[in-house]
Motif scaffolding. Structure first.
Motif, PDB file in Angstrom:
ATOM      1  N   SER A 152       3.522 -12.618  -0.389  1.00 18.01           N
ATOM      2  CA  SER A 152       4.267 -12.333  -1.876  1.00 18.01           C
ATOM      3  C   SER A 152       3.212 -11.770  -2.813  1.00 18.01           C
ATOM      4  CB  SER A 152       4.261 -13.883  -2.462  1.00 18.01           C
ATOM      5  OG  SER A 152       3.218 -14.798  -2.291  1.00 18.01           O
ATOM      6  N   ASP A 153       3.397 -11.443  -3.883  1.00 16.36           N
ATOM      7  CA  ASP A 153       2.577 -10.748  -4.877  1.00 16.36           C
ATOM      8  C   ASP A 153       1.358 -11.758  -4.782  1.00 16.36           C
ATOM      9  OD1 ASP A 153       4.300  -8.861  -5.322  1.00 16.36           O
ATOM     10  OD2 ASP A 153       4.934  -9.758  -7.454  1.00 16.36           O
ATOM     11  N   GLY A 154      -0.097 -11.028  -5.061  1.00 16.27           N
ATOM     12  CA  GLY A 154      -0.990 -11.658  -5.259  1.00 16.27           C
ATOM     13  C   GLY A 154      -1.676 -12.268  -3.686  1.00 16.27           C
ATOM     14  N   HIS A 155      -1.061 -11.569  -2.662  1.00 18.19           N
ATOM     15  CA  HIS A 155      -1.669 -12.059  -1.348  1.00 18.19           C
ATOM     16  C   HIS A 155      -3.000 -11.575  -1.037  1.00 18.19           C
ATOM     17  CE1 HIS A 155      -1.546  -7.967   0.123  1.00 18.19           C
ATOM     18  NE2 HIS A 155      -0.576  -7.780  -0.683  1.00 18.19           N
ATOM     19  N   GLU A 156      -3.739 -11.987  -0.415  1.00 17.38           N
ATOM     20  CA  GLU A 156      -5.297 -11.765  -0.106  1.00 17.38           C
ATOM     21  C   GLU A 156      -5.574 -10.722   1.087  1.00 17.38           C
ATOM     22  OE1 GLU A 156      -4.628 -15.513   2.414  1.00 17.38           O
ATOM     23  OE2 GLU A 156      -3.752 -14.546   0.592  1.00 17.38           O
ATOM     24  N   HIS A 157      -4.448 -10.278   1.768  1.00 22.34           N
ATOM     25  CA  HIS A 157      -4.537  -9.328   2.887  1.00 22.34           C
ATOM     26  C   HIS A 157      -4.720  -7.896   2.539  1.00 22.34           C
ATOM     27  CE1 HIS A 157      -3.338 -13.132   4.530  1.00 22.34           C
ATOM     28  NE2 HIS A 157      -2.057 -13.087   3.923  1.00 22.34           N
ATOM     29  N   VAL A 158      -5.484  -7.311   3.744  1.00 21.63           N
ATOM     30  CA  VAL A 158      -5.561  -5.839   3.418  1.00 21.63           C
ATOM     31  C   VAL A 158      -5.230  -5.243   4.844  1.00 21.63           C
ATOM     32  CG1 VAL A 158      -7.329  -3.980   3.091  1.00 21.63           C
ATOM     33  CG2 VAL A 158      -7.452  -5.924   1.607  1.00 21.63           C
ATOM     34  N   VAL A 199      -3.629  -3.756  -7.399  1.00 22.84           N
ATOM     35  CA  VAL A 199      -2.727  -4.740  -7.405  1.00 22.84           C
ATOM     36  C   VAL A 199      -2.233  -5.033  -5.896  1.00 22.84           C
ATOM     37  CG1 VAL A 199      -0.535  -3.176  -7.626  1.00 22.84           C
ATOM     38  CG2 VAL A 199      -0.304  -5.776  -8.156  1.00 22.84           C
ATOM     39  N   ALA A 200      -2.202  -6.572  -5.688  1.00 24.53           N
ATOM     40  CA  ALA A 200      -1.556  -6.842  -4.188  1.00 24.53           C
ATOM     41  C   ALA A 200      -0.077  -7.193  -4.595  1.00 24.53           C
ATOM     42  CB  ALA A 200      -2.516  -7.980  -3.715  1.00 24.53           C
ATOM     43  N   THR A 201       0.541  -6.628  -3.856  1.00 21.54           N
ATOM     44  CA  THR A 201       2.030  -6.837  -3.779  1.00 21.54           C
ATOM     45  C   THR A 201       2.830  -6.880  -2.494  1.00 21.54           C
ATOM     46  OG1 THR A 201       4.308  -5.514  -4.643  1.00 21.54           O
ATOM     47  CG2 THR A 201       2.458  -4.288  -3.618  1.00 21.54           C
ATOM     48  N   GLY A 202       3.590  -7.832  -2.739  1.00 16.00           N
ATOM     49  CA  GLY A 202       4.613  -8.166  -1.706  1.00 16.00           C
ATOM     50  C   GLY A 202       5.925  -7.536  -1.593  1.00 16.00           C
ATOM     51  N   ALA A 203       6.164  -6.500  -2.506  1.00 16.37           N
ATOM     52  CA  ALA A 203       7.205  -5.683  -2.742  1.00 16.37           C
ATOM     53  C   ALA A 203       7.467  -4.648  -1.751  1.00 16.37           C
ATOM     54  CB  ALA A 203       7.472  -5.186  -4.126  1.00 16.37           C
ATOM     55  N   ILE A 204       6.616  -4.331  -1.075  1.00 16.39           N
ATOM     56  CA  ILE A 204       6.760  -2.970  -0.099  1.00 16.39           C
ATOM     57  C   ILE A 204       6.270  -3.508   1.237  1.00 16.39           C
ATOM     58  CG2 ILE A 204       6.758  -1.099  -1.867  1.00 16.39           C
ATOM     59  CD1 ILE A 204       3.780  -1.147  -1.483  1.00 16.39           C
ATOM     60  N   ALA A 205       6.830  -4.423   1.837  1.00 14.26           N
ATOM     61  CA  ALA A 205       6.340  -4.899   3.215  1.00 14.26           C
ATOM     62  C   ALA A 205       6.514  -3.904   4.155  1.00 14.26           C
ATOM     63  CB  ALA A 205       7.276  -6.328   3.568  1.00 14.26           C
TER      64      ALA A 205
END
Length: 229
Positions: A152-158, A199-205
């Motif tokens: 989701s948004d706010g994730h910690e992964h890169v 921004v860390a986003t989950g919108a473009i998986a």
């Protein structure tokens, strides 16, 4: 930054003739969606052929995108060469946005549209999520992966398979280091430490291969192999 005038997609590849076609087809769909909304925007795709011995170059030619040859055998150096070539292509076209993915990955149709929108809102860096293809993993390994990841948004992964950044921000921190692994993590950490807008986003998986044979040592494939163990 302001809305970019040009967008370059950079894809490092080493012996990826099997998986690269799906990647490039997904990028084509994403470019088409971007052009529909922003017909004035220049776009190009750069595939960095990093010590390839198969027909990866032929795949690139058949898809009508640009090939960049690297003899580094190093993913950090390959990504850096791709960005450098993209910057030369952009020239005086104005603000350049770099979208990064991997040859074994498939991006969603709105991948570029969303990055451009976030750039126009002032973001210098967009960090997306990545998920392995479920058919590549056993149910146990897939469950272990999901237990360790937030999508989701706010994730910690890169993941280098799902990054976007302005060329100005990239140059500000010195670009990708010539590392055999975690060059993406180092770049993102440098941008964060430089107080750039991100921004860390989950919108473009992005969906990526769940293979266990690694192209980079201690990379994503090695991580999945560890989950299986």
């Amino acid at each position: 930054m302001s809305a970019p005038s040009a967008v370059a997609v950079v894809v490092p590849a080493r012996d990826e003739e099997v998986l690269l076609p799906a990647c490039l087809e997904s990028v084509r769909v994403a470019r088409d969606a971007l052009h529909l909304a922003h017909p004035e925007m220049h776009t190009e795709v750069f595939v960095v052929l990093d010590v390839c011995h198969d027909d990866t170059a032929g795949v690139v030619a058949r898809h009508g995108v640009r090939a960049v040859t690297s003899r580094a055998g190093n993913v950090g150096a390959a990504r850096a060469l791709g960005v450098e070539t993209a910057a030369e292509w952009a020239g005086d076209r104005g603000a350049l946005w770099i979208a990064s993915t991997d040859a074994d990955s498939v991006v969603p149709p709105h991948w570029l549209l969303t990055q451009v929108r976030l750039a126009a809102e002032g973001r210098d860096l967009v960090v997306g999520t990545v998920s392995p293809r479920p058919v590549d993993l056993s149910p146990e390994v897939l469950a272990a992966w999901h237990a360790r990841h937030t999508l989701s948004d706010g994730h910690e992964h890169v993941h280098g398979a799902n990054l976007g950044f302005s060329l100005d921000a990239y140059l500000h921190v010195g670009g990708f280091a010539p590392l055999p692994v975690h060059e993406d993590v180092e770049l993102v950490e440098a941008m964060r430490c430089a107080s750039l807008d991100w921004v860390a986003t989950g919108a473009i998986a992005v969906t990526t291969s769940g293979r266990r044979t690694a192209r980079a040592p201690l990379g994503f494939a090695s991580y999945l192999e560890g989950l299986g163990a």
